[in-house]
Design an enzyme around this catalytic site. Structure first.
Site, PDB file in Angstrom:
ATOM      1  N   ARG A   5       6.728 -17.233   9.078  1.00  0.00           N
ATOM      2  CA  ARG A   5       6.249 -16.969  10.445  1.00  0.00           C
ATOM      3  C   ARG A   5       5.675 -18.215  11.130  1.00  0.00           C
ATOM      4  O   ARG A   5       5.013 -19.031  10.514  1.00  0.00           O
ATOM      5  CB  ARG A   5       5.144 -15.914  10.404  1.00  0.00           C
ATOM      6  CG  ARG A   5       4.431 -15.793  11.752  1.00  0.00           C
ATOM      7  CD  ARG A   5       3.492 -14.655  11.845  1.00  0.00           C
ATOM      8  NE  ARG A   5       2.498 -14.642  10.797  1.00  0.00           N
ATOM      9  CZ  ARG A   5       1.708 -13.606  10.571  1.00  0.00           C
ATOM     10  NH1 ARG A   5       1.813 -12.525  11.307  1.00  0.00           N
ATOM     11  NH2 ARG A   5       0.829 -13.642   9.610  1.00  0.00           N
ATOM     12  N   LYS A  18       3.173  -5.556  13.026  1.00  0.00           N
ATOM     13  CA  LYS A  18       2.252  -4.936  13.991  1.00  0.00           C
ATOM     14  C   LYS A  18       2.164  -5.770  15.276  1.00  0.00           C
ATOM     15  O   LYS A  18       2.280  -5.246  16.371  1.00  0.00           O
ATOM     16  CB  LYS A  18       0.846  -4.797  13.371  1.00  0.00           C
ATOM     17  CG  LYS A  18       0.813  -4.030  12.056  1.00  0.00           C
ATOM     18  CD  LYS A  18      -0.596  -3.926  11.482  1.00  0.00           C
ATOM     19  CE  LYS A  18      -1.219  -5.242  11.061  1.00  0.00           C
ATOM     20  NZ  LYS A  18      -0.590  -5.890   9.883  1.00  0.00           N
ATOM     21  N   ARG A  44      -4.879 -10.901   0.785  1.00  0.00           N
ATOM     22  CA  ARG A  44      -4.749 -10.017   1.955  1.00  0.00           C
ATOM     23  C   ARG A  44      -4.124  -8.687   1.557  1.00  0.00           C
ATOM     24  O   ARG A  44      -4.521  -7.627   2.032  1.00  0.00           O
ATOM     25  CB  ARG A  44      -3.925 -10.700   3.048  1.00  0.00           C
ATOM     26  CG  ARG A  44      -4.711 -11.765   3.789  1.00  0.00           C
ATOM     27  CD  ARG A  44      -3.824 -12.788   4.464  1.00  0.00           C
ATOM     28  NE  ARG A  44      -3.066 -12.264   5.582  1.00  0.00           N
ATOM     29  CZ  ARG A  44      -2.049 -12.919   6.156  1.00  0.00           C
ATOM     30  NH1 ARG A  44      -1.680 -14.105   5.725  1.00  0.00           N
ATOM     31  NH2 ARG A  44      -1.406 -12.373   7.160  1.00  0.00           N
ATOM     32  N   ARG A  82      -0.100 -20.247  10.676  1.00  0.00           N
ATOM     33  CA  ARG A  82      -1.480 -19.858  10.396  1.00  0.00           C
ATOM     34  C   ARG A  82      -1.946 -20.398   9.042  1.00  0.00           C
ATOM     35  O   ARG A  82      -1.171 -20.439   8.081  1.00  0.00           O
ATOM     36  CB  ARG A  82      -1.593 -18.322  10.386  1.00  0.00           C
ATOM     37  CG  ARG A  82      -1.800 -17.773  11.770  1.00  0.00           C
ATOM     38  CD  ARG A  82      -1.684 -16.304  11.883  1.00  0.00           C
ATOM     39  NE  ARG A  82      -2.276 -15.515  10.807  1.00  0.00           N
ATOM     40  CZ  ARG A  82      -2.250 -14.185  10.784  1.00  0.00           C
ATOM     41  NH1 ARG A  82      -1.681 -13.527  11.786  1.00  0.00           N
ATOM     42  NH2 ARG A  82      -2.783 -13.519   9.787  1.00  0.00           N
TER      43      ARG A  82
HETATM   44  P1  AP5 Z   1       4.016  -9.912  12.621  1.00  0.00           P
HETATM   45  O1  AP5 Z   1       4.397  -9.046  13.770  1.00  0.00           O
HETATM   46  O2  AP5 Z   1       3.314 -11.201  12.935  1.00  0.00           O
HETATM   47  O3  AP5 Z   1       3.248  -9.058  11.507  1.00  0.00           O
HETATM   48  P2  AP5 Z   1       1.789  -8.423  11.500  1.00  0.00           P
HETATM   49  O4  AP5 Z   1       1.894  -7.065  10.921  1.00  0.00           O
HETATM   50  O5  AP5 Z   1       1.150  -8.566  12.856  1.00  0.00           O
HETATM   51  O6  AP5 Z   1       1.142  -9.367  10.420  1.00  0.00           O
HETATM   52  P3  AP5 Z   1      -0.232 -10.167  10.372  1.00  0.00           P
HETATM   53  O7  AP5 Z   1      -0.114 -11.167   9.262  1.00  0.00           O
HETATM   54  O8  AP5 Z   1      -0.601 -10.726  11.734  1.00  0.00           O
HETATM   55  O9  AP5 Z   1      -1.188  -9.069   9.963  1.00  0.00           O
HETATM   56  P4  AP5 Z   1      -2.501  -9.246   9.295  1.00  0.00           P
HETATM   57  O10 AP5 Z   1      -2.964  -7.861   9.374  1.00  0.00           O
HETATM   58  O11 AP5 Z   1      -2.520  -9.882   7.973  1.00  0.00           O
HETATM   59  O12 AP5 Z   1      -3.208 -10.377  10.192  1.00  0.00           O
HETATM   60  P5  AP5 Z   1      -4.374 -10.309  11.271  1.00  0.00           P
HETATM   61  O13 AP5 Z   1      -4.161 -11.406  12.226  1.00  0.00           O
HETATM   62  O14 AP5 Z   1      -4.565  -8.925  11.757  1.00  0.00           O
HETATM   63  O15 AP5 Z   1       5.371 -10.238  11.790  1.00  0.00           O
HETATM   64  C1  AP5 Z   1       5.342 -11.096  10.659  1.00  0.00           C
HETATM   65  C2  AP5 Z   1       6.641 -11.941  10.630  1.00  0.00           C
HETATM   66  O16 AP5 Z   1       7.748 -11.070  10.405  1.00  0.00           O
HETATM   67  C3  AP5 Z   1       6.937 -12.687  11.941  1.00  0.00           C
HETATM   68  O17 AP5 Z   1       7.470 -13.934  11.635  1.00  0.00           O
HETATM   69  C4  AP5 Z   1       7.959 -11.791  12.653  1.00  0.00           C
HETATM   70  O18 AP5 Z   1       8.838 -12.546  13.473  1.00  0.00           O
HETATM   71  C5  AP5 Z   1       8.677 -11.131  11.487  1.00  0.00           C
HETATM   72  N1  AP5 Z   1       9.093  -9.763  11.786  1.00  0.00           N
HETATM   73  C6  AP5 Z   1       8.352  -8.795  12.402  1.00  0.00           C
HETATM   74  N2  AP5 Z   1       9.039  -7.639  12.472  1.00  0.00           N
HETATM   75  C7  AP5 Z   1      10.224  -7.877  11.863  1.00  0.00           C
HETATM   76  C8  AP5 Z   1      11.373  -7.062  11.600  1.00  0.00           C
HETATM   77  N3  AP5 Z   1      11.410  -5.766  11.986  1.00  0.00           N
HETATM   78  N4  AP5 Z   1      12.413  -7.609  10.937  1.00  0.00           N
HETATM   79  C9  AP5 Z   1      12.378  -8.915  10.544  1.00  0.00           C
HETATM   80  N5  AP5 Z   1      11.328  -9.742  10.766  1.00  0.00           N
HETATM   81  C10 AP5 Z   1      10.268  -9.225  11.415  1.00  0.00           C
HETATM   82  O19 AP5 Z   1      -5.643 -10.616  10.341  1.00  0.00           O
HETATM   83  C11 AP5 Z   1      -5.871 -11.915   9.804  1.00  0.00           C
HETATM   84  C12 AP5 Z   1      -7.222 -11.951   9.106  1.00  0.00           C
HETATM   85  O20 AP5 Z   1      -8.281 -11.674  10.060  1.00  0.00           O
HETATM   86  C13 AP5 Z   1      -7.451 -10.908   7.996  1.00  0.00           C
HETATM   87  O21 AP5 Z   1      -6.935 -11.345   6.752  1.00  0.00           O
HETATM   88  C14 AP5 Z   1      -8.988 -10.787   7.997  1.00  0.00           C
HETATM   89  O22 AP5 Z   1      -9.591 -11.886   7.363  1.00  0.00           O
HETATM   90  C15 AP5 Z   1      -9.318 -10.874   9.482  1.00  0.00           C
HETATM   91  N6  AP5 Z   1      -9.334  -9.545  10.143  1.00  0.00           N
HETATM   92  C16 AP5 Z   1      -8.490  -9.138  11.146  1.00  0.00           C
HETATM   93  N7  AP5 Z   1      -8.794  -7.891  11.535  1.00  0.00           N
HETATM   94  C17 AP5 Z   1      -9.841  -7.480  10.767  1.00  0.00           C
HETATM   95  C18 AP5 Z   1     -10.582  -6.273  10.687  1.00  0.00           C
HETATM   96  N8  AP5 Z   1     -10.292  -5.215  11.464  1.00  0.00           N
HETATM   97  N9  AP5 Z   1     -11.581  -6.190   9.762  1.00  0.00           N
HETATM   98  C19 AP5 Z   1     -11.891  -7.246   8.968  1.00  0.00           C
HETATM   99  N10 AP5 Z   1     -11.218  -8.429   8.991  1.00  0.00           N
HETATM  100  C20 AP5 Z   1     -10.199  -8.551   9.891  1.00  0.00           C
END
Ligand code: AP5
Length: 217
Positions: A128, A15, A173, A162
């Site tokens: 990552r 994402k 998660r 992270r």
């Molecule tokens: P990346 O693009 O970083 O993936 P992502 O989907 O953004 O993953 P996240 O881990 O950031 O999502 P998340 O939802 O767990 O975390 P968030 O920060 O929102 O890609 C991942 C890796 O794969 C990278 O190394 C990239 O290079 C690689 N990659 C990407 N695309 C690729 C491809 N096509 N092919 C190969 N490799 C690829 O949330 C963190 C925490 O915050 C949550 O656990 C929660 O505690 C809190 N939180 C956040 N939002 C909320 C909410 N709305 N409500 C409640 N708690 C929340």
């Protein structure tokens, strides 16, 4: 005309990677609740401390906090549209977003479900790292920096992993995703707003599929 897109998918679906490309290509504003919460935790406030503990365990932060953060951003921006990355994550958040956009005379234009298989997520998350200065996302195997330890985009040497990118937090998660977030797939399908793309393809191919969906809107 405004364009509001939600990127929906489990942790590591890509994402953030795709949201950053859309910002560059379309001038939309990325609203990542994960980034906002990481900012809050590094502020050292009482709220930040609570948030840090919850995030490190891989649990969801309360709807109240997260909706408050999004409300603040929406109310203070005149952007031509938003990419919601990691929000909404619960049905209450989805309802709140619909209301907030409605109050602004806007709506959700498309929800893109990025489909990936769970085993790929472990490899993506544990490999990552990101640039602490500009936020560029890298991966040990699939997208390493060109020069070891230096961000390709801004030249910073502040590359970080992270605290929640480990197998234990990832298990929680994923559970949180399947219990609380995956019902949004049905919710947006029923509203006629859901599109599905293959998140397992290479980054450029995923971006092309995403562009094709947006071109059809
Ligand atoms: P990346 O693009 O970083 O993936 P992502 O989907 O953004 O993953 P996240 O881990 O950031 O999502 P998340 O939802 O767990 O975390 P968030 O920060 O929102 O890609 C991942 C890796 O794969 C990278 O190394 C990239 O290079 C690689 N990659 C990407 N695309 C690729 C491809 N096509 N092919 C190969 N490799 C690829 O949330 C963190 C925490 O915050 C949550 O656990 C929660 O505690 C809190 N939180 C956040 N939002 C909320 C909410 N709305 N409500 C409640 N708690 C929340």
């Amino acid at each position: 005309m405004t364009l509001n897109i939600i990127l929906l998918g489990p942790p590591g679906a890509g994402k953030g990677t795709q949201a950053r490309r859309l910002v560059e290509e379309r001038g939309l504003v990325q609203l990542s609740t994960g980034d906002m919460l990481r900012e809050a935790r590094s502020s050292g406030t009482e709220m930040g401390k609570v948030v840090a503990e919850v995030m490190d365990k891989g649990q969801l932060v309360t709807d109240e906090i997260v909706i408050g953060l999004i409300r603040e951003k929406l109310e203070s921006s005149d952007a031509p549209g938003f990419i919601f990355d990691g929000f909404p994550r619960t049905l209450a958040q989805a309802d709140a977003l619909g209301e907030l956009l409605g109050d602004m005379g806007q709506k959700v234009d498309a929800v893109i479900e990025m489909q990936v298989d769970d085993e790929a997520l472990v490899r993506r998350i544990t490999g990552r790292y990101t640039c602490g200065n500009c936020g560029e996302v890298y991966h040990d195997e699939t997208r390493p920096t060109a020069k070891d330890g230096v961000c390709d985009v801004c030249g910073s040497t502040d590359l970080r992993r992270r605290a929640d990118d480990n197998e234990d937090s990832l298990k929680t998660r994923l559970l949180e995703y399947y219990k609380k977030t995956s019902p949004l797939i049905g919710y947006y399908y029923a509203k006629g707003e859901l599109h599905r793309i293959d998140g397992l393809a290479a980054v450029d191919e995923v971006a092309a599929e995403l562009s094709a969906v947006l071109a059809r809107l």
